[in-house]
Design a protein around this motif. Structure first.
Motif, PDB file in Angstrom:
ATOM      1  N   LYS A   1       0.834  -1.210   0.000  1.00  0.00           N
ATOM      2  CA  LYS A   1       0.000   0.000   0.000  1.00  0.00           C
ATOM      3  C   LYS A   1       0.866   1.256   0.000  1.00  0.00           C
ATOM      4  N   SER A  28      -5.524  -6.103  -2.280  1.00  0.00           N
ATOM      5  CA  SER A  28      -6.590  -5.503  -1.471  1.00  0.00           C
ATOM      6  C   SER A  28      -7.905  -6.257  -1.655  1.00  0.00           C
ATOM      7  N   ASP A  83      -9.598  -1.594   2.117  1.00  0.00           N
ATOM      8  CA  ASP A  83      -9.345  -0.338   1.399  1.00  0.00           C
ATOM      9  C   ASP A  83     -10.021  -0.281   0.027  1.00  0.00           C
TER      10      ASP A  83
END
Length: 931
Positions: A644, A698, A704
């Motif tokens: 990320k 993800s 997220d």
């Protein structure tokens, strides 16, 4: 009688062991003489300690390293507020002002160097010595007491005898010219000098320069040269790093007096005098990996027969055997990971025949050697210009005989056998802390092992090693009993398939020896280095070299060895947050093209190649690849913040291209090639790959969603690959590729390998364009470049070209690359990445899994027409055992690690199967499931 029988039995064991080695020749490096140079010595290691075994008869030399002995110490590498100049640099690049952009970036955008001192006072003092009436530049100066040194030395005077010397050194050379010669116009060509020089002929200054990159071609004034003797004198000033008259990297080009018709060659012995070694401290961008010390053993053996030196990579031990005066002597060496020690045993076939002297030594100027007791030597070292200290302990235990001391040497007389234990440690804790007690660490390790017998330690070592090494095997042809250096000489003219298989297993051996759980990642030389000033600092170059080190980790069934790299990635992601903020005012983290023990992440060296912000994106690819091979969601959970963070950086950093509107990186470069630019193809490939990785990770972790959606919107806007006017894959956004360019980096083919975006199945036009680029770039290259080209041509399904590049990699080292006698990869000089990339490339010829298929024998030439491979890992979570004959699969067994969909391909045959986790499936030659 019993004692005699015992030693006859020992001799029998030694002979049987020698026969066993011959029977296992496919996993043995064999030599019939000791190593003369470091690149002939045999490497052993446990991830923490690395050692090179020379195997000398009278003078045994074992050079060793400890993984955390580096220069410098914890510090801030970032230039605060550098981002204030980012827009200006971008604007200059938009306006085609590359030179201006590079100049500004060099002044305002590079990383901070380590501490340095003002050099003016020292330079003034040195200048005064040149102005004295009778100084070494003058014609009649008396240099009879001077020593001689080989000149030139492109890799520095450190490689020819002046290690640890920084300061002022004079060189003098006599040449004799005829009356006719002195009438000609001459230029003195030294090419390059590290770093400053003042060059005189017959006492007159003919030139001076102040930087390594400035070529020394000094025109000689008419009338200066004399008939008969002439004196060339050069004062070299070197502040840090490599020193001396470098000359040409291509040693076929000589330094000398030159004109249009003639050359007076100056290569050879020059007289030299070390004038001053108190040079002021000079700053450096990053730290340097250091050697630790040397074990030197002196034996009373001169005339020997049946000499043999081997490295058994099936058991991770080196051995030397020879006979002297009717007695057979055997030496065995290994580096134990469980016990964190180097262990050596000396044996003789007859009682009371083992006598030797042993001592420790070190190249470090700050070192101390002392005896701790009648069996133990202690070596203390302190690195120059750094905070790290180290202690090594050498303990000797005898069977029979006696031990005494003389100075700091241990003297062994009349023993039956002797075991030597070496431990080493530093005060390094982590990249922020250096508070450990090195002597306590070394003593604690020694305390734990010195009461254990050699055989017990050996058994523990081999059990640990084999738990990794035995997970995979490969056979490619009939055995060959020739010496390894001879096989290397012959391979390019006559392919020896078993030698290629040995090279694959040697790559696995080197990775196990230099990268273990809890250790530092393998650096540019693994864990081995004998120079205080190694090439490229023997650190971590992250625009391919560090990554190539780990190409074999998954496919060759050594997944556990990825852990040190993942640890490094986490640490640079932590340090890289400040770099992202300081240089780009961005979130997340960034890594440029190099890092070191202290995890520097800022741009270094030069703005024309050091500002490359996609090192982190490439490293994240290794995390994702490990997931693809093992299907382990825990790995993604543990490293999601890293993935990320890298994604957030590029979300903030990318800008629309001023002509196309596509999202691009700026500033950046195509690694080490073409200078500072906007949006090189490799960057766009890496960013697209990173964004896809983040989206998939993800989704798998169900986190997220909003960020994922925003990245999905950005992904199609990232600049696409383009096909240029020559049918090539463009390296840059502009179609400016030069078809005559033979640069070693072929970075714009990253999406072909190790990426997978360009492939024969989904993107055939780009795949063919990549092939055209590779044809134009040519076959020759440095060692690691040759290794990458093996992988490229395998991905291009070209069996003959893949084989040809293997032949080029497995040839005796020359100026272009190849392999040294101990099979270390030659950049040149030594870089270990080619060993790892070459091993992975040979497997890429046998099996591929970067598309939806497990592709069997995709690029295997007829030279490897039959063989067997077991334990090879492929993406999707499968382990494959396979045999083939006449380039067709004969047996195939596949274990499913995760229960995924299995799609197989060989030639025109395609098969698809569902699998269950943990089950093994057997197929016939047509890929039909039979069990």
């Amino acid at each position: 009688m019993a004692l005699r029988f015992k030693f006859m039995s020992l001799l029998g064991i030694l002979c049987l062991h020698a026969l066993a080695l011959q029977a296992q020749d496919d996993l043995i490096l064999r030599y019939d003489k000791p190593a003369r140079i470091w690149e002939e010595a045999l490497p052993i290691g446990n991830g923490r300690i690395g050692a090179m075994v020379f195997g000398g008869v009278e003078q045994e030399h074992i050079q060793f390293n400890e993984e955390t002995l580096w220069t410098h110490g914890p510090r801030n590498y970032n230039k605060r507020g550098a981002y204030a100049y980012l827009d200006s640099i971008r604007s200059m690049l938009i306006n085609d002002e590359q030179s201006k952009a590079e100049k500004l970036a060099m002044e305002k955008f590079m990383g901070e160097k380590s501490a340095q001192e003002d050099s003016k006072e020292w330079l003034d003092r040195i200048k005064k010595t040149r102005e004295q009436g009778n100084n070494p530049s003058t014609y009649k100066y008396d240099d009879k007491g001077w020593k001689t040194l080989q000149v030139p030395s492109y890799e520095g005077w450190e490689t020819v005898g002046l290690e640890g010397v920084d300061g002022a050194v004079w060189f003098r050379k006599e040449i004799f010219l005829t009356k006719q010669q002195i009438q000609n116009d001459w230029t003195l060509d030294l090419n390059k000098v590290r770093d400053m020089d003042f060059t005189y002929i017959n006492g007159q200054l003919v030139g001076a320069e102040d930087h390594f990159d400035k070529v020394r071609n000094y025109k000689i004034p008419k009338g200066l040269l004399r008939e008969g003797k002439n004196i060339i004198a050069v004062q070299v000033l070197n502040f840090i790093g490599k020193g001396g008259i470098a000359g040409y990297k291509d040693t076929s080009i000589k330094i000398g007096l030159k004109n249009k018709k003639d050359t007076v060659v100056l290569d050879g012995d020059w007289k030299y005098f070390i004038q001053d070694t108190n040079a002021p401290l000079a700053g450096r961008f990053q730290a340097t990996y250091q050697p630790f010390g040397d074990i030197k053993v002196h034996f009373p053996h001169k005339d020997v027969s049946q000499y043999r030196r081997t490295l058994d990579i099936a058991n991770a031990e080196a051995q030397v055997i020879y006979t002297s005066n009717g007695t057979t002597y055997n030496r065995t060496y290994f580096a134990s990971f469980p016990d964190n020690a180097l262990v050596i045993k000396y044996e003789s076939s007859k009682p009371q025949q083992l006598s030797f002297e042993v001592e420790l030594a070190s190249k470090h100027l700050q070192h101390e050697i002392k005896l701790l007791d009648k069996q133990t030597i202690n070596l203390k070292v302190q690195v120059k210009n750094g905070v790290l200290k180290g202690d090594a302990l050498l303990h000797v235990k005898l069977v029979g005989g006696n031990i005494s001391s003389k100075g700091n040497k241990l003297l062994i007389r009349g023993a039956n056998a002797a075991t030597l234990y070496l431990t080493a440690a530093t005060n390094f804790v982590n990249y922020n802390t250096v508070s450990a007690n090195s002597i306590e660490r070394a003593e604690s390790t020694m305390h734990n092992i010195k009461g254990t017998t050699f055989e017990e330690l050996r058994k523990i070592h081999q059990k640990d090693y084999k738990s990794l090494f035995d997970s995979f095997s490969i056979k490619l042809g009939p055995q060959n009993t020739k010496e390894t250096d001879q096989r290397l000489k012959e391979f390019s003219s006559q392919v020896d398939p078993a030698f290629a298989a040995l090279y694959v297993q040697y790559g696995r051996y080197l990775l196990i020896a230099s990268s273990r759980e809890g250790t530092q990642a393998a650096n540019l030389q693994g864990v081995w280095n004998h120079l205080l000033e190694p090439s490229w600092d023997s650190k971590y170059t992250t625009n391919i070299n560090l990554q190539m080190n780990y190409w074999p980790a998954e496919v060759l069934n050594l997944s556990r060895l990825h852990q040190p790299l993942f640890k490094l990635i986490r640490e640079v992601s932590e340090k890289g947050k400040e770099t992202a903020k300081s240089y780009y005012n961005a979130r997340g983290w960034v890594l440029h093209h190099n890092t070191d023990l202290w995890r520097g992440t800022a741009p270094i060296n030069n703005s024309n190649h050091g500002i490359w912000p996609t090192g982190g994106a490439w490293l994240v690819h290794h995390i994702w690849e490990s997931y693809l091979y093992n299907q382990d969601l825990n790995l993604l959970k543990e490293n999601y913040d890293i993935i990320k963070g890298a994604t957030l950086f590029f979300k903030d950093f990318l800008v629309p291209h001023h002509k196309t509107g596509e999202l691009v990186t700026s500033p950046s470069n195509s690694p080490e090639h073409g200078g500072l630019v906007i949006g090189p193809a490799m960057d766009s490939q890496l960013v697209r790959n990173l964004f896809r990785t983040y989206i998939d990770a993800s989704k798998l972790l169900d986190v997220d969603a909003a960020l994922r959606d925003s990245i999905q919107v950005m992904l199609p806007k990232v600049a696409k690959d383009k096909i240029g006017k020559y049918g090539q894959l463009q390296e840059w956004i502009e179609d400016v590729d030069n078809v005559n360019n033979k640069h070693r980096h072929i970075s714009h083919l990253w999406a072909l390998h190790p990426g997978n975006e360009i492939n024969w199945l989904e993107t055939p036009d780009l795949w063919n364009a990549a092939k055209q680029s590779l044809i134009y770039r040519g076959d020759e290259g440095t060692g690691w470049s040759l290794a990458w080209k093996i992988n490229f041509w395998a991905r291009l399904l070209d069996e003959d070209k893949s084989r040809d590049l293997v032949k080029m990699l497995l040839r005796p080292a020359d100026k272009n690359g190849g392999s040294y006698p101990n099979l270390f990869d030659a950049h040149p000089p030594f870089q270990i990445d080619g060993n790892f990339g070459g091993a992975a490339g040979i497997i890429e010829m046998i099996i591929q899994s970067h598309t939806q298929y497990i592709h069997l024998l995709p690029a295997l030439s007829k030279d490897f027409s039959f063989g067997e491979i077991k334990g090879v890992k492929v993406r999707g979570g499968f382990v494959v055992d396979m045999s083939w004959k006449d380039n067709r699969v004969t047996e195939l067994k596949i274990k499913s690690l995760s229960g995924g969909l299995l799609q197989l391909k060989q030639g025109s045959i395609h098969k698809k199967y569902t699998t269950e986790k943990g089950k093994t499936y057997i197929f016939d030659a047509n890929l039909t499931l039979i069990k």
